[in-house]
Design a protein around this motif. Structure first.
Motif, PDB file in Angstrom:
ATOM      1  N   ASP A  28      -6.463  -2.718   8.993  1.00 54.49           N
ATOM      2  CA  ASP A  28      -5.441  -2.763   8.413  1.00 54.49           C
ATOM      3  C   ASP A  28      -4.791  -4.099   7.883  1.00 54.49           C
ATOM      4  OD1 ASP A  28      -5.603   0.095   7.773  1.00 54.49           O
ATOM      5  OD2 ASP A  28      -4.083   0.571   9.181  1.00 54.49           O
ATOM      6  N   GLY A  29      -4.654  -4.454   6.677  1.00 52.73           N
ATOM      7  CA  GLY A  29      -4.048  -5.626   6.678  1.00 52.73           C
ATOM      8  C   GLY A  29      -5.013  -7.097   6.945  1.00 52.73           C
ATOM      9  N   VAL A  30      -6.207  -6.832   7.007  1.00 52.89           N
ATOM     10  CA  VAL A  30      -7.218  -7.802   7.444  1.00 52.89           C
ATOM     11  C   VAL A  30      -8.415  -7.708   6.666  1.00 52.89           C
ATOM     12  CG1 VAL A  30      -8.454  -8.975   9.340  1.00 52.89           C
ATOM     13  CG2 VAL A  30      -6.225  -8.032   9.878  1.00 52.89           C
ATOM     14  N   MET A  31      -9.418  -6.629   6.817  1.00 52.14           N
ATOM     15  CA  MET A  31     -10.700  -6.617   6.254  1.00 52.14           C
ATOM     16  C   MET A  31     -11.101  -5.301   6.245  1.00 52.14           C
ATOM     17  SD  MET A  31     -12.916  -6.307   8.794  1.00 52.14           S
ATOM     18  CE  MET A  31     -14.421  -7.118   8.509  1.00 52.14           C
ATOM     19  N   ILE A  32     -12.159  -5.367   5.461  1.00 54.52           N
ATOM     20  CA  ILE A  32     -13.110  -3.943   5.265  1.00 54.52           C
ATOM     21  C   ILE A  32     -14.250  -4.193   5.056  1.00 54.52           C
ATOM     22  CG2 ILE A  32     -13.459  -2.112   3.837  1.00 54.52           C
ATOM     23  CD1 ILE A  32     -10.601  -2.158   2.633  1.00 54.52           C
TER      24      ILE A  32
END
Length: 273
Positions: free
Chosen positions: A197-201
């Motif tokens: 969450d809030g960083v990357m996928i």
């Protein structure tokens, strides 16, 4: 290309095993309960990792086996063996970014460990067979996904969850495999899905396709990844849907392979006699 299913699968404790036959192939699906804590701890020690996913289905297996004995299977233990259990600059940098964005979290100081805490794996399946196995060859041939979109009777379908972890409630890391069998072919998709969450996928996909009569299977592996900052024009509601977000992620790698089936020797006159 698959029947619609929920991303989060049931974590029930009912074990099951079923087989489906497609020509000379047998598809075996085995599902069991989450591994017990003591077994997870023992496996973590064996793999030299501080911890393993919260929900680890160590006895879940999807196996495709030819009547001659060779084939390929997908299981959680082999998937985890492909996780980097040492520090990796890229992954640690990502972990540090997450750490800074979650400085107020009670778990934040536990995140950065000398292993890949996201459980990212490039697992593509385990070749099986005593003495004889399929041979892996690089190829430029691709799976015809458009052809697979054609409406065709689905004779068999199932999905198996191998592991899942909620990353201290700050995302999800999971890998599952599903298969569908049509009258003329079978198609498998194994997907590793990571959302911090809030960083990357990140999505790592393995696709496997075999048409009846062919002396090979096609296997495609792809890696897609984007930072959340690069997805500002994508509705946040899609972040939790792997099928929807996949098309918005940056493609980093594609590798295509032919799994050549072993040549089965023809019986000789002496064998017949």
């Amino acid at each position: 290309m698959f029947p619609s299913t929920s991303t989060m699968m049931s974590h029930g404790f009912k074990s099951s095993k079923q087989d489906f036959t497609f020509g000379p192939w047998k598809m075996t699906i085995m599902k069991n309960h989450i591994m017990k804590s003591k077994d997870i701890e023992r496996l973590a020690e064996e793999m030299n990792m501080p911890s393993l996913p919260e929900m680890l289905f160590g006895e879940n297996v999807l196996r495709i086996q030819h009547a001659s004995g060779y084939g390929i299977e997908f299981n959680a233990t082999d998937a985890l063996r492909r996780v980097n259990n040492m520090e990796d600059a890229v992954k640690v940098a990502c972990a540090q970014e997450w750490l800074e964005s979650r400085a107020d979290s009670e778990h934040s100081k536990e995140v950065v460990r000398p292993y890949d805490w996201t459980y990212t794996t490039d697992y593509r399946g385990t070749l099986i067979g005593d003495g004889v196995q399929m041979q892996v060859m690089k190829t430029t041939e691709r799976i015809d996904l458009e052809k697979l979109k054609a409406r065709e009777q689905i004779m068999f379908f199932d999905e198996v969850l191998l592991f899942e972890d909620e990353l201290h409630d700050h995302g999800v890391s999971m890998i599952s495999v599903k298969i569908r069998v049509m009258p003329t072919s079978f198609f498998l998709l194994m997907r590793f899905f990571l959302r911090v969450d809030g960083v990357m996928i990140r999505i790592n996909d393995t696709r496997l396709h075999h048409e009846a009569g062919n002396d090979y299977m096609l296997r495609e592996f792809s890696m897609r990844e984007s930072k959340v900052a690069e997805l500002q024009n994508v509705p946040a509601a899609l972040y939790t849907d792997p099928n929807e977000i996949a098309q918005h992620l940056r493609l980093k790698l594609t590798e295509c392979e032919r799994l050549e089936l072993p040549v089965t020797p023809c019986p000789t006159a002496n064998d017949v006699l």
